[in-house]
Design a protein around this motif. Structure first.
Motif, PDB file in Angstrom:
ATOM      1  N   VAL A 269       0.861  -0.983   0.051  1.00  0.00           N
ATOM      2  CA  VAL A 269      -0.119  -0.012  -0.089  1.00  0.00           C
ATOM      3  C   VAL A 269       0.785   1.092   0.121  1.00  0.00           C
ATOM      4  CG1 VAL A 269      -1.914   1.197   1.380  1.00  0.00           C
ATOM      5  CG2 VAL A 269      -1.805  -1.098   1.072  1.00  0.00           C
ATOM      6  N   ASN A 270       0.884   2.322  -0.936  1.00  0.00           N
ATOM      7  CA  ASN A 270       1.688   3.438  -0.998  1.00  0.00           C
ATOM      8  C   ASN A 270       0.821   4.626  -0.650  1.00  0.00           C
ATOM      9  OD1 ASN A 270       3.949   2.215  -2.748  1.00  0.00           O
ATOM     10  ND2 ASN A 270       2.127   1.749  -4.321  1.00  0.00           N
ATOM     11  N   LYS A 271       1.575   5.579  -0.250  1.00  0.00           N
ATOM     12  CA  LYS A 271       0.843   6.867   0.066  1.00  0.00           C
ATOM     13  C   LYS A 271       1.544   7.584  -0.917  1.00  0.00           C
ATOM     14  CE  LYS A 271       2.431   9.726   3.234  1.00  0.00           C
ATOM     15  NZ  LYS A 271       2.912  10.152   4.533  1.00  0.00           N
ATOM     16  N   ILE A 272       0.682   8.594  -1.406  1.00  0.00           N
ATOM     17  CA  ILE A 272       1.267   9.771  -2.234  1.00  0.00           C
ATOM     18  C   ILE A 272       0.900  10.982  -1.664  1.00  0.00           C
ATOM     19  CG2 ILE A 272       0.942  10.691  -4.642  1.00  0.00           C
ATOM     20  CD1 ILE A 272      -0.037   8.067  -5.861  1.00  0.00           C
ATOM     21  N   ASP A 273       2.005  11.720  -1.099  1.00  0.00           N
ATOM     22  CA  ASP A 273       1.574  12.730  -0.318  1.00  0.00           C
ATOM     23  C   ASP A 273       1.283  14.206  -1.197  1.00  0.00           C
ATOM     24  OD1 ASP A 273       4.229  14.126  -1.183  1.00  0.00           O
ATOM     25  OD2 ASP A 273       5.114  13.627   0.690  1.00  0.00           O
ATOM     26  N   ARG A 274       1.105  15.300  -0.682  1.00  0.00           N
ATOM     27  CA  ARG A 274       0.331  16.391  -1.388  1.00  0.00           C
ATOM     28  C   ARG A 274       1.600  16.849  -2.356  1.00  0.00           C
ATOM     29  NH1 ARG A 274      -2.714  20.192   2.648  1.00  0.00           N
ATOM     30  NH2 ARG A 274      -0.562  20.558   3.229  1.00  0.00           N
ATOM     31  N   ALA A 275       2.907  16.575  -2.045  1.00  0.00           N
ATOM     32  CA  ALA A 275       4.005  17.207  -2.857  1.00  0.00           C
ATOM     33  C   ALA A 275       4.202  16.025  -4.006  1.00  0.00           C
ATOM     34  CB  ALA A 275       5.157  17.388  -1.804  1.00  0.00           C
ATOM     35  N   GLY A 276       3.345  15.118  -4.027  1.00  0.00           N
ATOM     36  CA  GLY A 276       3.590  14.039  -5.269  1.00  0.00           C
ATOM     37  C   GLY A 276       4.773  12.889  -4.815  1.00  0.00           C
ATOM     38  N   LEU A 277       5.060  12.825  -3.650  1.00  0.00           N
ATOM     39  CA  LEU A 277       6.326  11.809  -3.251  1.00  0.00           C
ATOM     40  C   LEU A 277       5.479  10.460  -2.938  1.00  0.00           C
ATOM     41  CD1 LEU A 277       8.780  13.790  -1.425  1.00  0.00           C
ATOM     42  CD2 LEU A 277       9.020  13.044  -3.881  1.00  0.00           C
TER      43      LEU A 277
END
Length: 89
Positions: free
Chosen positions: A40-48
């Protein structure tokens, strides 16, 4: 050839994610179930992109005290978030 799972952190151009479910948190993070890669991945608001659960090796870790990023997970078919921020996969 199966793509490698996302590393600890990375830019979208260097990552391959196959979405089987997703969840958007109240602060704008996107959690993506990547069943073919068993993470499960997290894409943060900066796109990382970062792994929040799974090792990239499909399997099952028993018990409830395992750290999510060291646990083997199987095919993820859904993600649910509690009001306190806990994720259930």
């Amino acid at each position: 050839m199966k793509p490698q799972p996302v590393g600890v952190r990375g830019a979208p151009a260097s990552c391959r994610v196959r979405c089987t479910d997703r969840l958007i948190s109240p602060i704008g993070n996107v959690y993506v179930a990547d069943s073919p890669n068993c993470v499960v991945n997290k894409i943060d608001r900066a796109g990382l992109i970062s792994i929040v659960a799974g090792t990239g090796t499909c399997g099952y870790t028993t018990g409830t005290s395992s750290v999510a990023t060291t646990a083997q997970i199987g095919q993820v078919t859904g993600i649910v978030r509690r009001a306190n921020g806990d994720l259930f996969i």
